[in-house]
Design a protein around this motif. Structure first.
Motif, PDB file in Angstrom:
ATOM      1  N   GLU A  20      75.062   2.258  80.342  1.00 12.57           N
ATOM      2  CA  GLU A  20      74.816   2.573  81.744  1.00 12.57           C
ATOM      3  C   GLU A  20      75.911   3.453  82.334  1.00 12.57           C
ATOM      4  O   GLU A  20      75.696   4.178  83.302  1.00 12.57           O
ATOM      5  CB  GLU A  20      74.704   1.280  82.564  1.00 12.57           C
ATOM      6  N   HIS A  23      77.267   9.147  80.732  1.00  7.57           N
ATOM      7  CA  HIS A  23      76.416  10.217  81.268  1.00  7.57           C
ATOM      8  C   HIS A  23      76.754  11.521  80.548  1.00  7.57           C
ATOM      9  O   HIS A  23      77.847  12.064  80.710  1.00  7.57           O
ATOM     10  CB  HIS A  23      76.619  10.380  82.769  1.00  7.57           C
ATOM     11  N   GLU A  25      75.713  14.302  81.137  1.00  5.12           N
ATOM     12  CA  GLU A  25      75.832  15.403  82.099  1.00  5.12           C
ATOM     13  C   GLU A  25      77.288  15.823  82.302  1.00  5.12           C
ATOM     14  O   GLU A  25      77.583  17.011  82.494  1.00  5.12           O
ATOM     15  CB  GLU A  25      75.222  15.004  83.453  1.00  5.12           C
ATOM     16  N   HIS A  26      78.210  14.862  82.250  1.00  8.42           N
ATOM     17  CA  HIS A  26      79.636  15.172  82.401  1.00  8.42           C
ATOM     18  C   HIS A  26      80.127  15.993  81.208  1.00  8.42           C
ATOM     19  O   HIS A  26      80.968  16.884  81.363  1.00  8.42           O
ATOM     20  CB  HIS A  26      80.451  13.888  82.527  1.00  8.42           C
ATOM     21  N   SER A 106      83.154   7.954  82.099  1.00 13.44           N
ATOM     22  CA  SER A 106      82.579   6.748  81.499  1.00 13.44           C
ATOM     23  C   SER A 106      83.524   5.565  81.680  1.00 13.44           C
ATOM     24  O   SER A 106      83.101   4.466  82.070  1.00 13.44           O
ATOM     25  CB  SER A 106      82.299   6.983  80.014  1.00 13.44           C
ATOM     26  N   ASP A 109      83.746   4.647  85.471  1.00 15.54           N
ATOM     27  CA  ASP A 109      82.563   3.912  85.915  1.00 15.54           C
ATOM     28  C   ASP A 109      82.576   2.476  85.410  1.00 15.54           C
ATOM     29  O   ASP A 109      82.183   1.543  86.123  1.00 15.54           O
ATOM     30  CB  ASP A 109      81.287   4.609  85.433  1.00 15.54           C
ATOM     31  N   SER A 308      77.879  19.349  87.351  1.00 12.73           N
ATOM     32  CA  SER A 308      77.618  17.914  87.160  1.00 12.73           C
ATOM     33  C   SER A 308      76.808  17.352  88.326  1.00 12.73           C
ATOM     34  O   SER A 308      75.916  16.509  88.128  1.00 12.73           O
ATOM     35  CB  SER A 308      78.931  17.139  87.016  1.00 12.73           C
ATOM     36  N   LEU A 312      73.242  15.642  87.600  1.00 12.95           N
ATOM     37  CA  LEU A 312      73.027  14.245  87.950  1.00 12.95           C
ATOM     38  C   LEU A 312      71.951  14.101  89.024  1.00 12.95           C
ATOM     39  O   LEU A 312      71.177  13.144  89.020  1.00 12.95           O
ATOM     40  CB  LEU A 312      74.338  13.623  88.435  1.00 12.95           C
ATOM     41  N   LYS A 315      68.664  14.571  87.267  1.00 15.07           N
ATOM     42  CA  LYS A 315      68.356  13.385  86.468  1.00 15.07           C
ATOM     43  C   LYS A 315      67.825  12.243  87.336  1.00 15.07           C
ATOM     44  O   LYS A 315      66.857  11.558  86.973  1.00 15.07           O
ATOM     45  CB  LYS A 315      69.598  12.917  85.714  1.00 15.07           C
ATOM     46  N   SER A 316      68.440  12.056  88.509  1.00 18.74           N
ATOM     47  CA  SER A 316      68.020  10.955  89.379  1.00 18.74           C
ATOM     48  C   SER A 316      66.687  11.229  90.068  1.00 18.74           C
ATOM     49  O   SER A 316      65.975  10.319  90.454  1.00 18.74           O
ATOM     50  CB  SER A 316      69.096  10.722  90.451  1.00 18.74           C
TER      51      SER A 316
END
Length: 316
Positions: A20, A23, A25-26, A106, A109, A308, A312, A315-316
């Protein structure tokens, strides 16, 4: 007798919880930003390295200024001389920035989820950046060794076609390093590189704290994207502080990776620099480095933040 074996459902939950915070994307945004900045400013990197390795003992070209270095290299080695080592530099910078942003976000988060703090303090930012930097360094150090050696390949080296110090590109350099020095050759300069992890840690800590204070001062949610001016100011300020605090390790690292020099280890290099050059030796190439890294960092962070954000958001 009790067993501590983790059940399959528990393993799946742990794996899901970790994923989770990952990402890709980073990684994409960081790689793209790093490549763009490197292509634009590579000639300054070549000059910075050549300034850094000049110790007044070895007979290698000496330049009186940045302008003199530009004109001398172009005259003796052609325009291509200013782009020596560009392939490993692009690969290294793209991979390094991509991995660094990937690991850092990562880890950050994950820390936010475990500590239940939306705003991590400077200590957590420093720890996350240090862990991300160490992981990135272990993966990319061979690329930086190749880049340094190609940047330090002078016109006199090219005349020695059969020499182990004459490289015909990135792959040839990788092969010759392995043949003459083994796996250890790929990790020359690793020790000062580990110390250099503090550079990225300081930079990211200052950058994050500046952003956090800005959000709090203007009472903005952290999900908001800042303006280009803010990203430019924060990235430039954080990079300047990090460079001034940690630059000497870059000089030591470049000399350990230089094929023309021979030091027993990092300690031997530091002792000889202090003896023959004094404290100024540890800051050789600093002005060139600042001229290169400040714009590079500004370009990289602005590009990263915008790319980014878009990825993101998509993606959302």
């Amino acid at each position: 007798m009790m067993t501590t074996e983790v059940s399959r459902p528990t393993k799946m939950i742990l794996k899901q919880n970790i994923l989770e915070h990952v990402h890709v994307e980073h990684l994409i945004a960081g790689t793209t930003a790093g490549v763009a900045a490197t292509l634009m400013l590579h000639p300054l990197d070549v000059i910075k390295i050549r300034f850094a390795v000049h110790d007044g003992i070895h007979s290698i070209p000496k330049y009186t200024s940045i302008a003199n270095a530009f004109s001398t290299i172009q005259k003796k080695e052609g325009f291509r001389g200013l782009y020596k080592g560009v392939l490993p530099n692009v690969c290294g910078a793209g991979l390094s920035w991509g991995l660094y942003f990937f690991f850092y976000n990562s880890i950050k988060d994950f820390m936010q989820s475990t500590t239940k703090h939306a705003n991590l303090g400077p200590g957590y930012h420093l720890l996350a950046a240090s862990q991300a930097g160490l992981a990135t360094l272990l993966i990319t150090n061979p690329v930086w060794v190749v880049k340094t050696r190609l940047c330090l390949q002078f016109s006199s080296d090219l005349k020695l076609e059969n020499s182990s110090q004459c490289y015909n590109g990135m792959l040839d350099c990788l092969a010759k390093i392995y043949k003459t020095e083994g796996i250890r050759g790929y990790y020359r300069g690793l020790v000062p590189g580990i110390f250099g992890v503090s550079h990225g840690a300081v930079q990211f800590m200052v950058y994050e704290e500046m952003k956090t204070n800005y959000y709090q001062y203007h009472n903005l949610p952290k999900s908001n994207k800042l303006g280009t001016i803010e990203y430019l100011a924060f990235s430039a300020s954080s990079k300047l502080l990090a460079v001034l605090a940690t630059y000497p390790y870059q000089v030591v690292r470049a000399r350990l990776q230089n094929q023309h020099y021979s030091y027993e280890n990092a300690t031997d290099c530091v002792k000889k620099m202090a003896k023959f050059e004094g404290w100024r030796g540890f800051y050789k190439g600093l002005s060139t480095n600042l001229i290169r890294v400040i714009p590079a960092t500004m370009i990289t962070f602005v590009a990263y933040e915008n790319i980014s954000y878009l990825l993101l958001k998509y993606k959302s």
